[in-house]
Scaffold this motif. Structure first.
Motif, mmCIF file in Angstrom:
data_model
loop_
_atom_site.group_PDB
_atom_site.id
_atom_site.type_symbol
_atom_site.label_atom_id
_atom_site.label_comp_id
_atom_site.label_asym_id
_atom_site.label_seq_id
_atom_site.Cartn_x
_atom_site.Cartn_y
_atom_site.Cartn_z
ATOM 1 N N GLY A 193 51.972 -16.851 -52.391
ATOM 2 C CA GLY A 193 52.486 -18.187 -52.656
ATOM 3 C C GLY A 193 53.611 -18.241 -53.673
ATOM 4 O O GLY A 193 54.149 -19.293 -53.937
ATOM 5 N N GLU A 194 53.974 -17.130 -54.269
ATOM 6 C CA GLU A 194 55.038 -17.142 -55.268
ATOM 7 C C GLU A 194 56.383 -17.306 -54.587
ATOM 8 O O GLU A 194 56.685 -16.631 -53.622
ATOM 9 N N ASP A 195 57.190 -18.223 -55.102
ATOM 10 C CA ASP A 195 58.533 -18.440 -54.580
ATOM 11 C C ASP A 195 59.506 -17.993 -55.659
ATOM 12 O O ASP A 195 59.634 -18.641 -56.692
ATOM 13 N N ARG A 196 60.168 -16.875 -55.433
ATOM 14 C CA ARG A 196 61.038 -16.296 -56.461
ATOM 15 C C ARG A 196 62.261 -17.152 -56.749
ATOM 16 O O ARG A 196 62.955 -16.925 -57.731
ATOM 17 N N ARG A 197 62.550 -18.154 -55.900
ATOM 18 C CA ARG A 197 63.709 -19.006 -56.141
ATOM 19 C C ARG A 197 63.435 -20.064 -57.203
ATOM 20 O O ARG A 197 64.348 -20.664 -57.735
ATOM 21 N N ARG A 198 62.180 -20.337 -57.494
ATOM 22 C CA ARG A 198 61.824 -21.346 -58.492
ATOM 23 C C ARG A 198 62.280 -20.889 -59.863
ATOM 24 O O ARG A 198 62.053 -19.758 -60.262
ATOM 25 N N VAL A 199 62.919 -21.775 -60.600
ATOM 26 C CA VAL A 199 63.404 -21.470 -61.935
ATOM 27 C C VAL A 199 62.518 -22.182 -62.945
ATOM 28 O O VAL A 199 62.289 -23.380 -62.846
ATOM 29 N N ARG A 200 61.995 -21.426 -63.884
ATOM 30 C CA ARG A 200 61.209 -21.980 -64.985
ATOM 31 C C ARG A 200 60.112 -22.934 -64.546
ATOM 32 O O ARG A 200 59.960 -24.027 -65.094
ATOM 33 N N GLY A 201 59.373 -22.578 -63.516
ATOM 34 C CA GLY A 201 58.204 -23.338 -63.117
ATOM 35 C C GLY A 201 58.468 -24.654 -62.411
ATOM 36 O O GLY A 201 57.586 -25.488 -62.318
ATOM 37 N N ALA A 202 59.673 -24.876 -61.894
ATOM 38 C CA ALA A 202 59.969 -26.115 -61.170
ATOM 39 C C ALA A 202 59.046 -26.219 -59.963
ATOM 40 O O ALA A 202 58.782 -25.235 -59.288
ATOM 41 N N GLN A 203 58.539 -27.413 -59.714
ATOM 42 C CA GLN A 203 57.612 -27.626 -58.609
ATOM 43 C C GLN A 203 58.264 -28.481 -57.538
ATOM 44 O O GLN A 203 58.867 -29.509 -57.840
ATOM 45 N N ARG A 204 58.125 -28.057 -56.276
ATOM 46 C CA ARG A 204 58.657 -28.842 -55.162
ATOM 47 C C ARG A 204 57.987 -30.195 -55.156
ATOM 48 O O ARG A 204 56.792 -30.313 -55.404
ATOM 49 N N THR A 205 58.773 -31.249 -54.876
ATOM 50 C CA THR A 205 58.288 -32.626 -54.908
ATOM 51 C C THR A 205 58.786 -33.368 -53.682
ATOM 52 O O THR A 205 59.936 -33.206 -53.279
ATOM 53 N N THR A 206 57.923 -34.192 -53.100
ATOM 54 C CA THR A 206 58.296 -35.006 -51.949
ATOM 55 C C THR A 206 58.406 -36.459 -52.397
ATOM 56 O O THR A 206 57.510 -36.985 -53.058
ATOM 57 N N THR A 207 59.512 -37.112 -52.054
ATOM 58 C CA THR A 207 59.728 -38.506 -52.432
ATOM 59 C C THR A 207 59.068 -39.438 -51.421
ATOM 60 O O THR A 207 58.588 -39.007 -50.382
ATOM 61 N N ALA A 208 59.086 -40.722 -51.728
ATOM 62 C CA ALA A 208 58.438 -41.732 -50.891
ATOM 63 C C ALA A 208 58.992 -41.736 -49.464
ATOM 64 O O ALA A 208 58.276 -42.053 -48.518
ATOM 65 N N ASP A 209 60.268 -41.385 -49.297
ATOM 66 C CA ASP A 209 60.867 -41.383 -47.961
ATOM 67 C C ASP A 209 60.646 -40.068 -47.218
ATOM 68 O O ASP A 209 61.238 -39.824 -46.175
ATOM 69 N N GLY A 210 59.773 -39.195 -47.775
ATOM 70 C CA GLY A 210 59.397 -37.965 -47.095
ATOM 71 C C GLY A 210 60.351 -36.799 -47.285
ATOM 72 O O GLY A 210 60.200 -35.767 -46.656
ATOM 73 N N VAL A 211 61.323 -36.929 -48.179
ATOM 74 C CA VAL A 211 62.285 -35.858 -48.426
ATOM 75 C C VAL A 211 61.721 -34.922 -49.494
ATOM 76 O O VAL A 211 61.265 -35.366 -50.545
ATOM 77 N N THR A 212 61.731 -33.616 -49.218
ATOM 78 C CA THR A 212 61.224 -32.628 -50.167
ATOM 79 C C THR A 212 62.374 -32.107 -51.027
ATOM 80 O O THR A 212 63.430 -31.757 -50.513
ATOM 81 N N HIS A 213 62.133 -32.055 -52.336
ATOM 82 C CA HIS A 213 63.142 -31.597 -53.302
ATOM 83 C C HIS A 213 62.612 -30.389 -54.053
ATOM 84 O O HIS A 213 61.407 -30.177 -54.151
ATOM 85 N N ASP A 214 63.525 -29.608 -54.633
ATOM 86 C CA ASP A 214 63.152 -28.390 -55.344
ATOM 87 C C ASP A 214 62.477 -28.655 -56.684
ATOM 88 O O ASP A 214 61.871 -27.753 -57.256
ATOM 89 N N SER A 215 62.621 -29.874 -57.232
ATOM 90 C CA SER A 215 61.993 -30.194 -58.513
ATOM 91 C C SER A 215 61.777 -31.699 -58.626
ATOM 92 O O SER A 215 62.367 -32.485 -57.874
ATOM 93 N N LYS A 216 60.939 -32.081 -59.575
ATOM 94 C CA LYS A 216 60.705 -33.502 -59.835
ATOM 95 C C LYS A 216 61.988 -34.171 -60.312
ATOM 96 O O LYS A 216 62.287 -35.302 -59.958
ATOM 97 N N SER A 217 62.741 -33.454 -61.123
ATOM 98 C CA SER A 217 63.990 -33.982 -61.651
ATOM 99 C C SER A 217 64.993 -34.267 -60.526
ATOM 100 O O SER A 217 65.673 -35.292 -60.518
ATOM 101 N N GLU A 218 65.075 -33.349 -59.569
ATOM 102 C CA GLU A 218 65.977 -33.539 -58.427
ATOM 103 C C GLU A 218 65.527 -34.731 -57.582
ATOM 104 O O GLU A 218 66.345 -35.528 -57.124
ATOM 105 N N ALA A 219 64.209 -34.879 -57.388
ATOM 106 C CA ALA A 219 63.678 -36.015 -56.628
ATOM 107 C C ALA A 219 64.005 -37.330 -57.331
ATOM 108 O O ALA A 219 64.381 -38.321 -56.689
ATOM 109 N N GLN A 220 63.896 -37.332 -58.652
ATOM 110 C CA GLN A 220 64.212 -38.530 -59.446
ATOM 111 C C GLN A 220 65.692 -38.894 -59.284
ATOM 112 O O GLN A 220 66.037 -40.059 -59.085
#
Length: 138
Positions: free
Chosen positions: A20-47
């Protein structure tokens, strides 16, 4: 003294990466899905995506796109991958037109700038493209 040698494949087999390790993740960023169903690489990007959608609804920006690939070009032409079969690309988090300025904005949401990002940013600058780097306010 004799040193034992191993191939790269033997080394990988001896040191498997955790499941399950994703080597592309930087400093523990977690993938996040927004209300419209779009998946982002981090919570900050989703915001930031949500903020940009509001700006587009208000008419401040238009043509909002995400994960836009921009080919990297050097002095002698396209910069190719190691195999030589594909052009290397920079993947922008967001691209949109700022209606007040009348310019296309290439934006990247960053918590931490990596060496690879800084290299690609420099290559794009040489191509005449500037990247707007935004950071979360937390």
């Amino acid at each position: 003294m004799m040193t034992e040698r191993m191939t790269a494949g033997q080394y990988r087999d001896a040191h498997p990466k955790p499941a399950g390790e994703d080597r592309r993740r930087v400093r523990g960023a977690q993938r996040t899905t927004t209300a419209d169903g779009v998946t982002h690489d981090s919570k900050s990007e989703a915001q930031r995506w949500e903020e940009l959608k509001l700006l587009q609804q208000a008419g401040a920006i238009c043509g909002l796109r995400r994960q836009v690939e921009i080919g990297l070009v050097g002095r002698d032409g396209p910069i190719m991958t190691d195999s030589g079969k594909q052009q290397r690309v920079y993947r922008a988090d967001f691209v949109y037109v700022d209606n007040a300025l009348g310019i296309t904005v290439i934006e990247d949401r960053k918590g931490h700038e990596t060496e690879v990002f800084n290299l690609k940013k420099a290559i794009l600058a040489a191509q005449g493209m500037e990247i707007l780097v935004t950071r979360s306010k937390d």
